[in-house]
Design a protein around this motif. Structure first.
Motif, PDB file in Angstrom:
ATOM      1  N   HIS A  38       0.627  -1.238   0.030  1.00 50.16           N
ATOM      2  CA  HIS A  38      -0.014  -0.116   0.028  1.00 50.16           C
ATOM      3  C   HIS A  38       0.732   1.448   0.129  1.00 50.16           C
ATOM      4  N   GLN A  40       2.686   4.784  -0.560  1.00 50.82           N
ATOM      5  CA  GLN A  40       2.520   5.705  -1.559  1.00 50.82           C
ATOM      6  C   GLN A  40       3.421   6.874  -1.196  1.00 50.82           C
ATOM      7  N   PRO A  43       1.855  10.648   0.304  1.00 51.04           N
ATOM      8  CA  PRO A  43       1.280  10.687   1.778  1.00 51.04           C
ATOM      9  C   PRO A  43       2.581  10.425   2.698  1.00 51.04           C
ATOM     10  N   CYS A  47       3.585  12.729   5.854  1.00 46.42           N
ATOM     11  CA  CYS A  47       3.619  12.179   7.242  1.00 46.42           C
ATOM     12  C   CYS A  47       4.977  12.716   7.712  1.00 46.42           C
ATOM     13  N   LEU A 111      -3.123  16.036   4.456  1.00 45.93           N
ATOM     14  CA  LEU A 111      -3.132  14.369   4.269  1.00 45.93           C
ATOM     15  C   LEU A 111      -4.317  14.027   4.609  1.00 45.93           C
ATOM     16  N   GLY A 113      -6.884  14.401   2.261  1.00 44.41           N
ATOM     17  CA  GLY A 113      -7.107  13.752   1.019  1.00 44.41           C
ATOM     18  C   GLY A 113      -6.713  12.324   0.865  1.00 44.41           C
ATOM     19  N   TYR A 114      -5.785  11.961   1.871  1.00 51.09           N
ATOM     20  CA  TYR A 114      -5.494  10.354   1.600  1.00 51.09           C
ATOM     21  C   TYR A 114      -6.125   9.543   2.890  1.00 51.09           C
ATOM     22  N   GLY A 115      -6.081  10.288   4.000  1.00 46.76           N
ATOM     23  CA  GLY A 115      -6.423   9.356   5.412  1.00 46.76           C
ATOM     24  C   GLY A 115      -7.826   9.581   5.687  1.00 46.76           C
ATOM     25  N   VAL A 165      -3.032   6.008   6.584  1.00 44.37           N
ATOM     26  CA  VAL A 165      -3.520   6.881   5.230  1.00 44.37           C
ATOM     27  C   VAL A 165      -2.947   6.298   4.135  1.00 44.37           C
ATOM     28  N   MET A 166      -2.214   5.325   4.113  1.00 39.70           N
ATOM     29  CA  MET A 166      -1.960   4.375   2.820  1.00 39.70           C
ATOM     30  C   MET A 166      -2.854   3.346   2.581  1.00 39.70           C
ATOM     31  N   HIS A 168      -5.597   2.427   4.717  1.00 44.79           N
ATOM     32  CA  HIS A 168      -6.895   2.606   5.444  1.00 44.79           C
ATOM     33  C   HIS A 168      -7.533   1.198   6.100  1.00 44.79           C
TER      34      HIS A 168
END
Length: 296
Positions: A38, A40, A43, A47, A111, A113-115, A165-166, A168
């Motif tokens: 996962h 990315q 993110p 982080c 963040l 937008g990702y998490g 966040v990558m 979920h």
């Protein structure tokens, strides 16, 4: 000579050496994300940036409020503090805290937008507890809560949230790495409290070492490193033998540092143990990261 509020003053106040403690949990969270397919890049960068900003923010807050409380006296054994040395004025430090807090908050917004929106309470908690550590009517660091906060905010929050966040998701591997990370980083706080135990007692700072004594602090320092290593044996059940085996190399260095710490016992010479602990901690993080990334 450090000019007040100069670039050099701010660099010293940010305590760049402490960024190791901020980077290790994120590095491990990224390794876990990669292990499960996962990872990315964007993110991951965000982080790291959030972790660095929050660490610097916490350093600024700690510097200012320990100075205002009178804890940074002439008999201080640890590295020099910016406000106490006059490198940065209290009003300047307050502005610095405002800027770093705002930058961390903006990074946290990216963040989302990702998490997802569930990251908002986590980000707010990071900021609130950065202040509560040394401020307010019940400063947590002065009442022996520092070690629990390290486990949460240098273990579960950064490791778990970086993974989340990558991916979920959350699983037992994340929990065990969070524990191991929190334990090993707490050795840094433990040696700080061991060194400062006499000054902390005068200041009314009731750390675990002040409450239980120097011998208990030394034993706890060793046990924290041991617990970090033993937590990694979980990965035997996941078929990730390298993630279980490689971190055990750290234990040799940790034992040697513990023995040296016991010999020195008190005084400014313990700052050398602080440096060794930071080195050992980074070694542990690199070894566990490598173990997680080696295919089963």
């Amino acid at each position: 000579m450090v000019k007040q509020n100069s670039t050099k003053a701010w660099l010293l106040a940010s305590r760049p050496k402490t960024l190791t403690a901020a980077s290790i949990p994120v590095m491990l969270g990224c390794a876990l994300a990669s292990m499960y397919g996962h990872f990315q890049l964007i993110p991951a960068i965000l982080c790291f940036l959030f972790a660095f900003l929050m660490q610097i923010d916490a350093n600024f807050i700690n510097d200012l409020y320990d100075y205002l409380k009178g804890s940074d006296r002439e008999d201080r054994l640890g590295p020099e503090r910016a406000c106490a040395q006059g490198w940065i004025s209290p009003s300047g430090m307050k502005k610095g805290i405002l800027v770093t807090t705002a930058l961390a908050a903006v990074t946290g917004l990216f963040l989302l937008g990702y998490g997802g929106w569930e990251m908002i309470p986590v980000g707010i908690a990071c900021i609130i507890f950065a202040f509560l550590y040394t401020t307010g009517p019940y400063p947590l660091a002065y009442h022996g809560w520092g070690d629990i906060l390290v486990l949460v905010f240098f273990g579960f929050v950064p490791v778990g949230c970086t993974f989340y966040v990558m991916a979920h998701d959350w699983n037992t591997s994340v929990t065990m790495v969070s524990l191991a990370c929190g334990f090993v980083i707490d050795t840094l706080l433990m040696v700080n409290n061991f060194r400062d135990r006499e000054q902390d007692a005068i200041s009314g700072k009731k750390t675990i070492v002040v409450r239980l004594g120097a011998r208990a602090g030394l034993i706890l320092y060793f046990l924290l490193g041991l617990a970090a290593c033993w937590s990694c044996f979980y990965f035997v059940t996941e078929g990730r033998l390298w993630a279980a085996i490689l971190p055990q190399i750290y234990l040799l260095f940790h034992i040697l540092t513990t023995m040296k710490m016991a010999r020195i016992n008190r005084g400014k010479e313990l700052n050398a143990i602080l440096g060794e602990t930071s080195r050992n901690m980074l070694l542990f993080g690199i070894l566990l990261t490598a173990g997680l990334l080696i295919p089963a």
